[in-house]
Design an enzyme around this catalytic site. Structure first.
Site, short mmCIF file in Angstrom:
data_model
loop_
_atom_site.label_atom_id
_atom_site.label_comp_id
_atom_site.label_asym_id
_atom_site.label_seq_id
_atom_site.Cartn_x
_atom_site.Cartn_y
_atom_site.Cartn_z
N ASP A 188 -10.52 -4.55 -4.25
CA ASP A 188 -10.35 -3.84 -2.98
C ASP A 188 -11.70 -3.74 -2.26
O ASP A 188 -12.04 -2.70 -1.67
CB ASP A 188 -9.73 -2.46 -3.19
CG ASP A 188 -9.20 -1.84 -1.90
OD1 ASP A 188 -9.20 -2.53 -0.86
OD2 ASP A 188 -8.81 -0.66 -1.93
N HIS A 227 0.89 -1.16 0.00
CA HIS A 227 0.00 0.00 0.00
C HIS A 227 0.93 1.21 0.00
O HIS A 227 1.65 1.44 0.97
CB HIS A 227 -0.87 -0.03 1.26
CG HIS A 227 -1.73 1.17 1.46
ND1 HIS A 227 -3.11 1.09 1.44
CD2 HIS A 227 -1.45 2.47 1.71
CE1 HIS A 227 -3.63 2.29 1.67
NE2 HIS A 227 -2.63 3.15 1.82
#
Length: 427
Positions: free
Chosen positions: A309, A183
């Site tokens: 996601d 991330h």
């Protein structure tokens, strides 16, 4: 009793389309038979699914999902999340570790796998965290987590802020033959910002999340990946700058792969209708120029795969508004339909391209033995009605949460049967 799937349309990455009969026995594909001559195999003693006029695809694979269990079961749990995945045609999903407790111990990995085996309906593969409690201070026991069954290491939800910590993590992961999944976000640039740094933020007097907050970490990490030789995978790419860096890294032979979400392919900050937090996600919706960059990157192979996601939050949480609500939207149940409607039906992509980026390609990137319809492979199959058009309705969402900006959108191409490990888990 096995299952014969008759007269289905299959497609490969080159968009070669053929009619096939597929026999499922136990948890494997037992036969794949040419159906173009009109002959029907002997089906006595088998369940029969007539897939005439429908796509028969390997089960979709989603390598970036949030199931919220343990710790946030009010948003989603493994039972509801896997059923939501099945409705979207997904048969293998990789769950992120930012739960409570985070997935940083063997016990928590075992908890996830046991729950998935007893309460889930599709295959669940967990990630382990890079650092203990995702605090960025101390590495987890990578070897023990690998032995327990994680697919890779990530502190998804937060970026690893220390370059030394990330380099140490990459070196350790490389020694174990495991990937680091990042991330990418520099915290110093994003504090207190709910949306992209651009026109929407300016109009509403909000602090914005700049493109460079993502790209700075991508640039740092590809250099560290080059130094350590690790397989480095970039989460939810959203910016033109990140694309440029990943493309450059691949040209130099650095082992980097990347993913993109449907919402970053379809929406920009210009589409946000107002201060509705169902449009709040991280990374945020960027500019139309960024959208075009990630589309082109997926098309030319700079970005390898599509992920959702899937990030459920309750209506009460999202009702707190753009500033206070958590980031994230649902993803499973609309992913294929959105992309089929907006890219395949408009002639921008072939059907084979879309299916490949949701099946075989993610399996290849992560070394998984799924994503094909070959004899002997796992009986993970998604049947899609390519002709049906219907609206996304809140009351039909299977997820425990309802946070999506796509309510009311008319979409075509809906999964109608999902078979996971030989069992019909959605119909």
């Amino acid at each position: 009793m096995g299952i014969w799937i008759l007269n289905g349309l299959t497609v490969d990455a080159n968009n070669v389309q053929t009619k096939k009969h597929v026999l499922v026995e136990n948890d494997k594909i037992a036969q794949v038979v040419d159906a173009s001559n009109g002959e029907i195999p002997q089906t006595a003693g088998h369940e029969v699914i007539d897939a005439a006029g429908k796509l028969v695809s390997p089960g979709f694979i989603d390598m970036h999902v949030h199931l919220r269990e343990p710790g946030f079961e009010h948003k989603e749990n493994i039972a509801t999340g896997t059923r939501s995945a099945a409705r979207g045609g997904f048969t293998t999903i990789a769950c992120m570790p930012n739960t409570r407790p985070v997935i940083d111990t063997v016990d928590t990995v075992n908890y996830i796998l046991d729950k998935a085996a007893t309460e889930g309906v599709v295959r669940v593969i967990p990630y382990g965290t890079i650092t203990k409690n995702e605090l960025g201070r101390e590495l987890t026991d990578f070897a023990a987590l690998k032995e327990a069954g994680v697919i890779g290491y990530t502190d998804d939800g937060v970026g690893v802020q220390s370059a030394q910590m990330m380099k140490d993590a990459m070196a350790l992961a490389a020694s174990l033959g495991m990937p680091i999944i990042a991330h990418c976000e520099d915290d110093t640039l994003v504090v207190g910002a709910p949306v992209n740094e651009g026109t929407f933020a300016t109009k509403h007097g909000l602090k914005g999340i700049p493109n460079e907050s993502e790209a700075i970490h991508v640039g740092r990490d590809v250099l560290l990946a080059e130094a350590t030789g690790v397989h480095y995978h970039v989460c939810h790419v959203s910016t033109e700058q990140s694309v440029r860096l990943i493309r450059h890294a691949k040209q130099f032979g650095i082992k980097v792969t990347a993913e993109v979400c449907p919402h970053h392919l379809l929406l920009s900050e210009e589409d946000i209708p107002g201060m509705d937090a169902n449009w709040k996600m991280n990374p945020p919706l960027r500019t139309p120029r960024d959208v075009q960059a990630v589309i082109e990157a997926l098309e030319d192979g700079t970005i390898d795969i599509i992920v959702t996601d899937h990030a459920p939050h309750t209506e009460e949480e999202k009702a707190k508004g753009m500033l206070l609500a958590p980031f994230g939207i649902l993803g499973f149940e609309t992913a294929f339909s959105l992309l089929y409607t907006k890219f395949v039906l408009t002639g921008k992509w072939t059907l084979g391209f879309l299916v490949d980026r949701m099946t075989k390609k993610p399996a290849d990137v992560f070394g998984l033995p799924y994503g094909t319809l070959e004899v002997g492979s796992a009986a993970d199959i998604t049947i899609v009605d390519l002709d049906t058009t219907k609206a996304v309705l809140k009351e039909e969402i299977v997820s425990r949460s309802k946070n999506t900006p796509f309510i009311g959108w008319e979409l075509q191409g809906w999964p109608v049967v999902t078979i996971a490990s030989g069992k019909v888990v959605y119909s």
